[in-house]
Design a protein around this motif. Sequence first.
Motif: not given
Lengths: 233, 204
Positions: A126-135, A137-138, A141, B47, B74
């Motif tokens: 979830g944190a990765a998504r808020t930082l702009g990562a697509t599902p 990429r999340a 990574t 989320l 995103e």
Amino acid sequence: MSAWPNPAEWAIIALSLKVSLVAVALTLPPAYALAWLLARRSFPGRILLDAAVHLPLVVPPVVTGWLLLILFGRTGPIGAWLDRTFGLVLVFRWTGAALAAAVMALPLMVRAMRLSIEAVDRRLVGAARTLGATPWRAFLTITLPLSLPGILAGTMLGFARSLGEFGATITFASNIPGETRTLPLAIYSGLQLPGGEAAVTRLAIISVLLSVAALLASEMLVRRSHGRRAHVL
Amino acid sequence: MSFDIAVRYQAGERERECAIASTAKLVAVTGPSGAGKTTLLHCIAGLRRPLDGHIRIGDETLFDSASATDLAPERRRAGYVFQDLRLFPHMTVAANLAYGERRESHWMRHAEALEFLGIAHLAERYPATLSGGEAKRVAIGRALLAAPRFLLLDEPLTSLDAARGEEILRLIERIRDELGLPILLVSHSPTEVERLAEDVVVME
């Protein structure tokens, strides 16, 4: 008695390694995908899929081999199609031994990977998504690297299981010297022969050494990537 | 209008409603634990999907059940500093900071952000080796470097001693005054809210 294997025995070892490596390499991507599906998604039929994946673990290996024969035999629905389309025949071939080993290894690989995917904190995704990562990429990574110990553990277990596979292999691919006679089948054949004890002992020792080597190698890989306290098993 | 929010959402067993309409730069959401404050932030960050309503921040509509608008997380560009921080444990501080970094963040370059937060010397460390205050500043830095359109701060002062807490408070004041980002602050501390917020929303 010589402790060193003779050329025929080296060929058996090489065949076993080939069969096991191919089996594990082929199983790795679908096993991880299944593990991810079972760990992260709820969908209708999830329990059925879970049961199907675990079937080779609970059904007698001979029955698994027989089912493979029905499905992948020359006249079986999948076997006939493979033969027609790619000219690929599995029965009585080393590729068939690899398929049998792969099917038997699948549940162990899925279980190990699933546990490690479940252990990955979803909140990090979830944190990765808020930082702009697509599902995607999340996943690449966060989930994939953090579940690496499970991938290695599953691969190791699958490799060891493939190396030891007997029942499904002898049923589906038969016990053909130089083609499908892997280490366990060679040990079994040696036991049927008078005076085969020396060969049996050498092959048995090699089986143990290979399994221990696989375990140590994966343990080292996990430590290198995840620190001293990480373990494969 | 910096915040225009009216949503109904599920938090635990219960349905909640929350309405915020404010032109303030920093709005505090306060209320007892279990009031659904963190879940509200999850709804704003994308989320969690609200049952219905709308979420507009600045001139951007992030969610609107009437027009079936629901931006993926995103694409919302939230600078979310989670209460539990959620630093990536397998990456160094530098890699954590770089994860969402956008070059276009003209209002603050990488080096400036590290200077601003006092975390430049931590670059090669892993999150597990950081103190609470350091980890919090890294989490704020990671959010700022992603060039967010707004900030969501969830209890930014918990688990910090008085001195570290004061440090973070000053930092939030600087972000509010110097960067001009709309900030939504969740807090249950009246002193914190009084000091930082221009507008307060109380949840039951």
